[in-house]
Scaffold this active site. Structure first.
Site, short mmCIF file in Angstrom:
data_model
loop_
_atom_site.label_atom_id
_atom_site.label_comp_id
_atom_site.label_asym_id
_atom_site.label_seq_id
_atom_site.Cartn_x
_atom_site.Cartn_y
_atom_site.Cartn_z
N ASP A 177 0.83 -1.21 0.00
CA ASP A 177 0.00 0.00 0.00
C ASP A 177 0.86 1.24 0.00
O ASP A 177 2.04 1.19 -0.37
CB ASP A 177 -0.95 -0.03 1.21
CG ASP A 177 -2.34 0.46 0.85
OD1 ASP A 177 -2.49 1.68 0.64
OD2 ASP A 177 -3.27 -0.35 0.77
N HIS A 217 -3.54 5.62 3.67
CA HIS A 217 -4.40 4.59 3.06
C HIS A 217 -4.08 3.18 3.55
O HIS A 217 -4.98 2.39 3.82
CB HIS A 217 -4.25 4.66 1.54
CG HIS A 217 -5.20 3.81 0.78
ND1 HIS A 217 -4.83 2.62 0.19
CD2 HIS A 217 -6.52 3.96 0.50
CE1 HIS A 217 -5.87 2.08 -0.42
NE2 HIS A 217 -6.91 2.87 -0.25
N SER A 395 -11.19 -0.40 -1.83
CA SER A 395 -10.02 -0.51 -0.97
C SER A 395 -10.36 -1.22 0.33
O SER A 395 -9.48 -1.79 0.98
CB SER A 395 -9.46 0.88 -0.65
OG SER A 395 -8.80 1.42 -1.76
#
Length: 535
Positions: A177, A217, A395
């Site tokens: 990520d 994220h 996601s």
């Protein structure tokens, strides 16, 4: 390129680029014989055990890239080597067209593939690539109080895995990520640190060991698998171990991120990782000449897509978010969600309707994608400061699924990655009638668990299924047994059912109230006890 992140990015354009990106492929691996004779020099014992368990032989793809080739390429005039891949026997370089093209004079260079496809095929008309404004960021042992995260786990019947004590323990997940700030300090991740479940990681973007940095994220994604705050957020694999890899550079849009990802997947393989989750996807880059046209999202073109399929061939399961393009003019998945052997996950809302943003299929070559669906609308996750909140994006649907895939594999570690993947898809509610919006549908991990349990155990033992059950249960008998008795007890130890059963019969539990019961199945010389969940 598109990154599956939450905020709104605009695709940038430029008129000219002095530096180009390219992949340089080498002819061979001169050290292959040595490494294949000494496998612990290239793979950990855990990785070797995973190969043995699945009957996967070592081959030249496992052999490290020849470092002398790398150093000679890097030393060439005007060339910088940014990343390398042993699986594809290639390096990612940057330089002028002239300097990169000159590398063909090196005897060990097989071919060069420019990220700008028009350079690779001079005179061929450029294919129009997708461009858009994209929404980027987007036995009963454990009875967790899931709190707000109940819906995203119960939708997949993941709570049943947890109730049977399959919470990821002993399994390893790699998360690729954009950054993991707060994971080392925030309370939702304390369980991972208290139990030494963060095994390490690497920042491929900065070339450092600093993984608790950069974009939020990765923190969000990890929390849906490994987070644990009783009564608020419980991840789908709270007791799995994790490696954290930063492969996404949010400051730019460049195909080198594909190369970072493949390099990270190779490291994950060498460390013995079981499952990879990637909530990232690409098709548009800063340099529009690098963009992927739809027809090249075909499972065999993109560097990252090819790497993802090789990761599967090494015995791992790769779970990928479908993307957040569903409401755009070009609503399709991007790479590496197009890979043949990855589990591509789209998003639904709490009522199991497809999220408007969830990318759809088919792939550029006409295949079904996504594969399955999970909650990605109003999904619950943790921020770097420990705040529990909700957000939208595939996601989230990808790691929610990846965690449960890991728990299912924990229950049946002797199964291959192919068998686990097939079972997950086979459990989904649209398996017999898949489409390009939902794929095979929403998987049912309780069904998958029971399906495998019955097949594996019933040959030598009694097995009660389905479990959890609504109105009726069946009991599979071991070989050479035709009759037995079953006694079911409530939580106070009181007998609520006591009947004689045969292999052809079923048992009604319609009159039982919802809850957890104990049972004992007895025959002349065999006894089986366990827990039964009445829904």
């Amino acid at each position: 390129m598109k990154k599956q992140l939450f905020i709104l990015f605009l695709i940038l354009s430029a008129n000219c680029y002095a530096q180009e990106d390219a992949w340089v492929y080498f002819n061979d691996k001169p050290d292959a014989e040595y490494y294949l004779a000494n496998p612990l020099e290239m793979l950990s014992q855990r990785a070797l055990d995973r190969r043995t368990n699945q009957g996967i032989a070592l081959d030249e793809l496992d052999v490290p890239i020849h470092e002398d080739y790398v150093s000679q390429t890097d030393a060439a005039s005007g060339i910088t080597v940014i990343a390398k891949s042993k699986w594809l026997n290639a390096v990612h370089v940057r330089g002028t067209i002239e300097d990169i093209s000159a590398l063909t004079s090196l005897s060990f260079v097989q071919s060069i593939e420019f990220a700008d496809k028009t350079i690779n095929t001079p005179g061929r008309p450029a294919v129009s690539a997708r461009t858009s404004t994209v929404n980027n960021k987007l036995d009963v042992q454990e009875n967790y109080d899931y709190g707000m995260s109940t819906s995203q786990i119960d939708m997949l019947n993941g709570q049943v895995l947890h109730q049977q004590d399959y919470t990821g323990e002993g399994m390893i997940i790699a998360v690729m990520d954009s950054g993991f700030p707060g994971v080392d300090t925030a309370q939702p991740f304390q369980n991972l640190f208290d139990n030494n479940l963060i095994l390490g990681g690497y920042n491929f973007v900065d070339g450092s060991n600093d993984i608790y940095t950069a974009d939020n994220h990765g923190t969000y994604v990890l929390s849906t698998m490994g987070g644990f705050v009783e009564g608020a957020l419980v991840g789908t694999a709270p007791n799995a171990s994790y490696y954290l890899f930063i492969t996404e550079d949010t400051s730019s849009e460049n195909p080198v991120e594909e190369s970072y990802w493949v390099e990270a997947a190779e490291v994950a393989d060498s460390l013995g990782v079981d499952v990879i989750n990637t909530s990232l996807g690409y098709y548009n880059y800063d340099n529009p000449n690098y963009n992927y046209p739809y027809e090249s999202v075909n499972g065999q073109t993109a560097f990252m897509t090819r790497g993802a399929d090789i990761a599967f061939s090494r015995g791992m399961i790769v779970v990928i978010s479908a993307g957040n393009n569903g409401n755009n003019a070009d609503p399709y998945i991007e790479i590496p969600a197009d890979a043949f052997n990855v589990l591509t996950v789209g998003s639904v809302s709490y009522d199991e309707a497809r999220s408007y943003f969830s990318s759809i299929g088919p792939t550029g070559d006409g295949r079904i994608k996504p594969d399955v669906m999970a909650q990605g609308s109003a999904a619950i996750f943790a921020k770097p400061d420990g705040t529990i909140t909700f957000g939208n994006g595939t996601s989230f649907s990808s790691p929610i699924t990846a965690g449960l895939v890991t728990c299912l594999w924990q229950a049946f570690p002797e199964k291959t990655n192919t068998e686990i993947m097939d079972l997950v898809k086979g459990s989904a509610d649209r398996f017999t009638n898949p489409d390009f919006e939902y794929g095979y549908g929403i998987p049912d991990f309780a069904f998958a668990l029971n399906e495998l349990t019955v097949k594996e155990v019933a040959k030598t033992d009694f097995i009660l299924y389905p479990n959890p059950a609504n109105d009726v249960i069946n009991i599979a008998f071991p070989d050479d047994f035709g009759q037995a008795s079953i006694t079911i007890y409530n939580s106070l130890g009181q007998v609520v059912i006591n009947e004689t059963i045969t292999e052809e019969s079923f048992l009604s539990i319609k009159e039982l109230t919802k809850g957890i019961y104990s049972y004992i199945i007895q025959s002349e010389n065999k006894t089986k006890s366990g827990k039964l969940i009445k829904e």
